[in-house]
Write a protein that holds these residues in place. Sequence first.
Motif, PDB file in Angstrom:
ATOM      1  N   GLN A   1       0.835  -1.200   0.000  1.00  0.00           N
ATOM      2  CA  GLN A   1       0.000   0.000   0.000  1.00  0.00           C
ATOM      3  C   GLN A   1       0.871   1.253   0.000  1.00  0.00           C
ATOM      4  OE1 GLN A   1      -2.264  -0.969   3.490  1.00  0.00           O
ATOM      5  NE2 GLN A   1      -3.991  -1.784   2.334  1.00  0.00           N
ATOM      6  N   ASP A  27      -4.346  -4.136  -1.344  1.00  0.00           N
ATOM      7  CA  ASP A  27      -3.691  -3.193  -2.263  1.00  0.00           C
ATOM      8  C   ASP A  27      -4.331  -3.240  -3.644  1.00  0.00           C
ATOM      9  OD1 ASP A  27      -2.855  -5.718  -2.901  1.00  0.00           O
ATOM     10  OD2 ASP A  27      -0.737  -5.200  -3.116  1.00  0.00           O
ATOM     11  N   MET A  41      -6.657   1.003  -3.144  1.00  0.00           N
ATOM     12  CA  MET A  41      -5.709   2.101  -3.301  1.00  0.00           C
ATOM     13  C   MET A  41      -6.415   3.401  -3.679  1.00  0.00           C
ATOM     14  SD  MET A  41      -3.001   0.834  -2.266  1.00  0.00           S
ATOM     15  CE  MET A  41      -2.267   2.463  -2.397  1.00  0.00           C
TER      16      MET A  41
END
Length: 349
Positions: free
Chosen positions: A104, A329, A334
Amino acid sequence: MAVSGEAFKAVTKPENHPRSETSKIGVLLVNLGTPDGTDQKSMRRYLKEFLSDKRVIEWPRAIWLPVLHGIVLNTRPKKSGALYDKIWNRERNESPLRTYTRSQGEKLAAALAAHPNIIVEWGMRYGQPSIEQALQRLDEQGCKRILMFPLYPQYSATTTATVNDKFFEALIRMRFMPATRTVPAYPDDATYIDALAKSIERHYASLDFEPELLIASYHGIPQSYFKRGDPYPCHCWKTTRLLRERLGWSEDKLITCFQSRFGPEEWMQPYTDKTLEKLAKDGVKSVAVFNPGFVADCLETLEEIAVGGAEIFHHNGGVNFTHVPCLNDSDEGMTVIETLVRRELQGWI
């Protein structure tokens, strides 16, 4: 000492001072924490730090510390280590939470690459890398403005507040303290709700069965914490309600439960494990569970729910069980992180 008018004008001219857009800005992502290994020593070190936190266990120290050191830290490390071993990332020799949090951070840095003055770091409230270590790295790179992001959609004193505690505790020891901001909880953020909905829809499309209902399973807190003013359950119920509206589902198709209770106190109910047991016994054959309070898969999602929850459901007569992964992620995950970071950086970039 008096300063002449001309001298004052010289030092205050814009070209003699760095613009805010070119000064270094740090973004610090912080999640709960992770042990360094599954061995008993590593687990004991991690659990000692975690369970010594007054935000997590609010019992009087005179009562709790003898229990912690005399019983819990002598019995729980071995058991917890065995559970972590089931979901351990063998390739990197680390927990999935550390793997996802690092990713991330790397993906956020890439998304913000158009702003070379922004530096992204990540850290953990408990374990390594610590908040203080991450903050030191930002300081060494010249960051005099820092945005700290506790990675918890729903606020609780046991999560968001304790991360803030540790962050500001680390700042106290700095001679040249940076300007700081913290990202608030976001249980009703439209981008977050939409990301959850899209991840559920995508996961459902991959199944060869249709779940009769979906359980939104949040990490629980003791009822006493809620009664003393912790807004966490309200944030959880709100997230579920908004997600239900976004999906266009009825109340009986998406329900809220709470997991991971610890100790003798009554925790927020209904309990996820008891609900799965009852549903199976009542004849429900297909269910799905997801964890909207976790931004990354970890022990509580991968072992407690995906493995343990499935075992409970199947053992009591259920047939089809599926766990919807956390946002992790993914592109949707995101997008949430980047949107919130950009929002909170307004005025700095």
